[in-house]
Design a protein around this motif. Sequence first.
Motif, PDB file in Angstrom:
ATOM      1  N   VAL A  79       8.461  34.908  -5.283  1.00 57.42           N
ATOM      2  CA  VAL A  79       8.508  35.831  -6.419  1.00 57.42           C
ATOM      3  C   VAL A  79       8.992  37.212  -5.981  1.00 57.42           C
ATOM      4  N   SER A  80       8.450  37.721  -4.884  1.00 58.20           N
ATOM      5  CA  SER A  80       8.841  39.062  -4.439  1.00 58.20           C
ATOM      6  C   SER A  80      10.312  39.111  -4.046  1.00 58.20           C
ATOM      7  N   ASN A  81      10.817  38.058  -3.429  1.00 55.02           N
ATOM      8  CA  ASN A  81      12.237  38.017  -3.071  1.00 55.02           C
ATOM      9  C   ASN A  81      13.114  38.034  -4.327  1.00 55.02           C
ATOM     10  N   ALA A  82      12.705  37.280  -5.345  1.00 59.51           N
ATOM     11  CA  ALA A  82      13.472  37.235  -6.585  1.00 59.51           C
ATOM     12  C   ALA A  82      13.440  38.579  -7.309  1.00 59.51           C
ATOM     13  N   LEU A  83      12.278  39.225  -7.317  1.00 63.54           N
ATOM     14  CA  LEU A  83      12.170  40.546  -7.956  1.00 63.54           C
ATOM     15  C   LEU A  83      12.993  41.575  -7.193  1.00 63.54           C
ATOM     16  N   ARG A  84      12.956  41.495  -5.877  1.00 66.17           N
ATOM     17  CA  ARG A  84      13.723  42.426  -5.044  1.00 66.17           C
ATOM     18  C   ARG A  84      15.220  42.266  -5.318  1.00 66.17           C
ATOM     19  N   SER A  85      15.665  41.026  -5.447  1.00 62.17           N
ATOM     20  CA  SER A  85      17.085  40.774  -5.738  1.00 62.17           C
ATOM     21  C   SER A  85      17.470  41.302  -7.115  1.00 62.17           C
ATOM     22  N   ALA A  86      16.576  41.122  -8.085  1.00 60.99           N
ATOM     23  CA  ALA A  86      16.857  41.620  -9.436  1.00 60.99           C
ATOM     24  C   ALA A  86      16.977  43.136  -9.449  1.00 60.99           C
ATOM     25  N   ILE A  87      16.096  43.799  -8.708  1.00 64.58           N
ATOM     26  CA  ILE A  87      16.157  45.262  -8.633  1.00 64.58           C
ATOM     27  C   ILE A  87      17.461  45.712  -7.979  1.00 64.58           C
ATOM     28  N   ALA A  88      17.867  45.005  -6.924  1.00 61.10           N
ATOM     29  CA  ALA A  88      19.104  45.363  -6.231  1.00 61.10           C
ATOM     30  C   ALA A  88      20.324  45.154  -7.128  1.00 61.10           C
ATOM     31  N   GLU A  89      20.298  44.104  -7.947  1.00 65.18           N
ATOM     32  CA  GLU A  89      21.446  43.773  -8.788  1.00 65.18           C
ATOM     33  C   GLU A  89      21.480  44.551 -10.096  1.00 65.18           C
ATOM     34  N   ARG A  90      20.293  44.750 -10.704  1.00 69.13           N
ATOM     35  CA  ARG A  90      20.258  45.307 -12.061  1.00 69.13           C
ATOM     36  C   ARG A  90      19.403  46.566 -12.181  1.00 69.13           C
ATOM     37  N   GLY A  91      18.775  47.001 -11.100  1.00 69.06           N
ATOM     38  CA  GLY A  91      18.009  48.238 -11.125  1.00 69.06           C
ATOM     39  C   GLY A  91      16.594  48.107 -11.629  1.00 69.06           C
ATOM     40  N   ALA A  92      16.198  46.897 -12.056  1.00 74.32           N
ATOM     41  CA  ALA A  92      14.853  46.667 -12.571  1.00 74.32           C
ATOM     42  C   ALA A  92      14.580  45.172 -12.531  1.00 74.32           C
ATOM     43  N   ALA A  93      13.303  44.795 -12.664  1.00 67.82           N
ATOM     44  CA  ALA A  93      12.931  43.383 -12.637  1.00 67.82           C
ATOM     45  C   ALA A  93      11.766  43.143 -13.581  1.00 67.82           C
TER      46      ALA A  93
END
Length: 237
Positions: free
Chosen positions: A31-45
């Motif tokens: 979950v944390s890896n997916a949230l981290r990727s979302a933040i990197a790609e879209r600025g929020a998760a």
Amino acid sequence: MTISNLDLPVQTLGFSLGNADQLAGELALTVSNALRSAIAERGAATLVVSGGRSPIAFFERLAQQELDWAKVTISLADERWVPVGHPDSNEGLLRRHLLQGPAAAARLVGLYQSAASLEQAAERADAVLAELPPIDVLVLGMGEDGHTASLFPDSPNLEAALDPRGARRCLPMQAPSVPRQRLSMSLALLASARLTLLALHGPGKLATLNQALAGESYEAMPIRAFLARPLEIYWCP
């Protein structure tokens, strides 16, 4: 280690962990890896989780992950219609076990609404969820009757809740046990998640999963609506 005794759909992955602590750790990492990727790609998760007692260890492990928590929005797949201070409140559980330390900076979008009736509470929750950002990660559980979130077999609103094209984001639901009155995100909203994970504990849940995989009726076992979609399953004895 994969779950070897299940005939999983091709888009579903199954992972067997040795115990509940290992499952909580692996789930928190995914979950944390997916949230981290979302933040990197879209600025929020955005993360949506289920309540109950089983996810407590996962919540506590997730709270320890290094994330830019101020950029994370968290909501609930379902809620018991009780005030947040009630011991049965899923939101209260989240506040005690996940929104602690740095994770307290996350924004929480709760489902509970004070209202004269469950239907009015669901309508108010539906309006609140209109502002929920797109869901990046959804973590579901499952009951031994095949329910997930608060999508219970034989609930009066189940057909509407399972409509993949339904307009409602939240519906009033009835559980077979106390507290009976529930609020649940609809299949239409839950299925919009970019990544869906299912966490299961014990041989009883594994037997239920096998039963669900062997049938087709969503109304009989609502978890089937998610088994037909891309999904990762995490199980421990």
